[in-house]
Design a protein around this motif. Structure first.
Motif, PDB file in Angstrom:
ATOM      1  N   SER A  66      11.402  13.169  16.525  1.00 35.22           N
ATOM      2  CA  SER A  66      10.042  13.710  16.502  1.00 35.22           C
ATOM      3  C   SER A  66      10.029  15.063  15.794  1.00 35.22           C
ATOM      4  O   SER A  66      11.065  15.688  15.572  1.00 35.22           O
ATOM      5  N   GLY A  67       8.828  15.509  15.467  1.00 34.66           N
ATOM      6  CA  GLY A  67       8.675  16.813  14.835  1.00 34.66           C
ATOM      7  C   GLY A  67       9.194  17.931  15.705  1.00 34.66           C
ATOM      8  O   GLY A  67       9.656  18.959  15.209  1.00 34.66           O
ATOM      9  N   ARG A  68       9.176  17.709  17.013  1.00 39.49           N
ATOM     10  CA  ARG A  68       9.652  18.744  17.934  1.00 39.49           C
ATOM     11  C   ARG A  68      11.152  18.982  17.740  1.00 39.49           C
ATOM     12  O   ARG A  68      11.608  20.113  17.651  1.00 39.49           O
ATOM     13  N   THR A  69      11.923  17.901  17.683  1.00 39.91           N
ATOM     14  CA  THR A  69      13.379  18.042  17.525  1.00 39.91           C
ATOM     15  C   THR A  69      13.744  18.500  16.128  1.00 39.91           C
ATOM     16  O   THR A  69      14.810  19.089  15.914  1.00 39.91           O
ATOM     17  N   LEU A  70      12.885  18.240  15.154  1.00 42.24           N
ATOM     18  CA  LEU A  70      13.152  18.654  13.778  1.00 42.24           C
ATOM     19  C   LEU A  70      12.638  20.054  13.477  1.00 42.24           C
ATOM     20  O   LEU A  70      12.856  20.575  12.392  1.00 42.24           O
ATOM     21  N   GLY A  71      11.943  20.657  14.442  1.00 42.47           N
ATOM     22  CA  GLY A  71      11.338  21.960  14.212  1.00 42.47           C
ATOM     23  C   GLY A  71      12.310  23.118  14.332  1.00 42.47           C
ATOM     24  O   GLY A  71      13.460  22.974  14.757  1.00 42.47           O
ATOM     25  N   GLU A  72      11.824  24.309  13.985  1.00 44.22           N
ATOM     26  CA  GLU A  72      12.674  25.502  13.975  1.00 44.22           C
ATOM     27  C   GLU A  72      13.112  25.886  15.382  1.00 44.22           C
ATOM     28  O   GLU A  72      14.257  26.312  15.600  1.00 44.22           O
ATOM     29  N   ALA A  73      12.220  25.727  16.365  1.00 45.49           N
ATOM     30  CA  ALA A  73      12.578  26.091  17.737  1.00 45.49           C
ATOM     31  C   ALA A  73      13.746  25.236  18.226  1.00 45.49           C
ATOM     32  O   ALA A  73      14.694  25.745  18.841  1.00 45.49           O
ATOM     33  N   ALA A  74      13.681  23.933  17.953  1.00 47.17           N
ATOM     34  CA  ALA A  74      14.771  23.042  18.369  1.00 47.17           C
ATOM     35  C   ALA A  74      16.060  23.399  17.641  1.00 47.17           C
ATOM     36  O   ALA A  74      17.154  23.352  18.221  1.00 47.17           O
ATOM     37  N   ARG A  75      15.958  23.771  16.373  1.00 41.15           N
ATOM     38  CA  ARG A  75      17.150  24.137  15.616  1.00 41.15           C
ATOM     39  C   ARG A  75      17.798  25.384  16.205  1.00 41.15           C
ATOM     40  O   ARG A  75      19.023  25.474  16.324  1.00 41.15           O
ATOM     41  N   ARG A  76      16.991  26.349  16.630  1.00 45.47           N
ATOM     42  CA  ARG A  76      17.538  27.556  17.246  1.00 45.47           C
ATOM     43  C   ARG A  76      18.264  27.216  18.550  1.00 45.47           C
ATOM     44  O   ARG A  76      19.325  27.766  18.854  1.00 45.47           O
ATOM     45  N   ILE A  77      17.673  26.309  19.310  1.00 46.40           N
ATOM     46  CA  ILE A  77      18.297  25.892  20.571  1.00 46.40           C
ATOM     47  C   ILE A  77      19.602  25.171  20.297  1.00 46.40           C
ATOM     48  O   ILE A  77      20.622  25.408  20.966  1.00 46.40           O
ATOM     49  N   ALA A 124      25.508  15.878  22.044  1.00 48.32           N
ATOM     50  CA  ALA A 124      24.281  16.298  21.364  1.00 48.32           C
ATOM     51  C   ALA A 124      24.606  17.184  20.174  1.00 48.32           C
ATOM     52  O   ALA A 124      23.993  17.071  19.102  1.00 48.32           O
ATOM     53  N   GLY A 125      25.601  18.076  20.335  1.00 50.68           N
ATOM     54  CA  GLY A 125      26.005  18.933  19.227  1.00 50.68           C
ATOM     55  C   GLY A 125      26.580  18.142  18.074  1.00 50.68           C
ATOM     56  O   GLY A 125      26.293  18.414  16.905  1.00 50.68           O
ATOM     57  N   VAL A 126      27.404  17.137  18.404  1.00 52.32           N
ATOM     58  CA  VAL A 126      27.990  16.287  17.367  1.00 52.32           C
ATOM     59  C   VAL A 126      26.903  15.514  16.642  1.00 52.32           C
ATOM     60  O   VAL A 126      26.880  15.437  15.405  1.00 52.32           O
ATOM     61  N   ARG A 127      25.971  14.940  17.397  1.00 51.38           N
ATOM     62  CA  ARG A 127      24.883  14.170  16.783  1.00 51.38           C
ATOM     63  C   ARG A 127      24.005  15.065  15.913  1.00 51.38           C
ATOM     64  O   ARG A 127      23.571  14.663  14.837  1.00 51.38           O
ATOM     65  N   ALA A 128      23.741  16.273  16.384  1.00 55.22           N
ATOM     66  CA  ALA A 128      22.916  17.203  15.609  1.00 55.22           C
ATOM     67  C   ALA A 128      23.589  17.549  14.292  1.00 55.22           C
ATOM     68  O   ALA A 128      22.935  17.635  13.243  1.00 55.22           O
ATOM     69  N   ALA A 129      24.919  17.731  14.316  1.00 50.06           N
ATOM     70  CA  ALA A 129      25.662  18.026  13.091  1.00 50.06           C
ATOM     71  C   ALA A 129      25.597  16.842  12.140  1.00 50.06           C
ATOM     72  O   ALA A 129      25.381  17.004  10.931  1.00 50.06           O
TER      73      ALA A 129
END
Length: 257
Positions: free
Chosen positions: A180-191, A234-239
């Protein structure tokens, strides 16, 4: 960039550099054996690659760097035809593909049966059919970059092994598109950056200007959307999905005059 992201990108980069070294070594060894390695004229690369794709009966491996979209676009329809006749088609592309809306539309329209994964590292454009023949392009830009037809068994075997390792460390395009746009947004990236850095929840929450409870709730929601069962996963998937790109540096403010 997080440690996890650096490891994933570094390993893929290492494997792709090894692939290029293998090609250069093979060229030196088989310079006079035209049947195993054949240099193409500048305008023959894409047409020959389409022929290689059309010749496949079992499997196709395709790698696109994302820097030559118009040149490789004609391959999409050929990949779709191959998938439609039962050939396993795997396409590995750079994350930059997400920004090429026209290319994504072509994939959806002409090649819906193709498996597509994304990698953050630099890639070498190539097509391999059934482990028997392949085409690899030089990394130079421009319409006249060179291409090479490969039939050397040892070289093709090494390239398939390197591709398999790169493929396993990449992320499905479909997974990125489901976010979703929430997970792709800047706030989610900072988290995610705070999470991958190993900061405690208290420190991360304070730096992000939110309560620990809010921070933990966001982490749980992002972890769930990424399909992960732990913070580490979650960190691995995000990478893998390219969500840990460094934040842009803040611009220095001018002193009041």
């Amino acid at each position: 960039m997080s440690v996890t992201d650096e490891l994933v990108s570094g390993e893929i980069e290492r494997m792709l550099l090894e692939a290029r070294r293998l090609v250069e070594s093979a060229v030196d060894r088989h310079r006079n054996e035209g049947r195993l390695l054949t240099a193409l004229e500048p305008d023959e690369g894409t047409e020959t690659a389409e022929q290689v794709v059309d010749s496949a009966t079992c499997s196709l491996i395709v790698v696109l760097s994302g820097h030559h979209g118009e040149e490789t676009a004609p391959l999409v329809a050929a990949l779709g035809r191959a998938a439609a006749r039962g050939v396993e088609v795997r396409l590995l592309a750079r994350l930059a593909l997400l920004e090429d809306r026209l290319f994504l539309e072509r994939l959806d329209k002409y090649a819906p049966g193709v498996q597509v994964r994304l990698a953050g590292a630099a890639l070498q454009d190539m097509v391999l059919a059934d482990g028997l023949v392949g085409v690899m392009w030089s990394r130079a830009s421009g319409p006249s970059r060179e291409a090479l037809v490969m039939r050397a068994p040892t070289l093709l075997r090494h390239l398939r092994t390197l591709f398999a390792a790169s493929w396993s460390g990449s992320a499905p395009l479909a997974d990125r598109r489901r976010l979703s746009g929430r997970t792709l947004g800047e706030a989610a990236r900072r988290i995610l950056l705070a999470l991958s850095s190993g900061r405690t929840d208290e420190v991360a929450a304070r730096e992000l200007g939110m309560s620990v409870r809010t921070y933990r709730r966001n982490v749980a929601e992002i972890t769930r959307e990424l399909g992960a069962i732990s913070r580490f996963q979650a960190g691995v998937r995000a990478a893998e999905l390219g969500l840990l790109a460094p934040l842009p540096a803040a611009r220095p403010q001018r002193a009041a005059g």
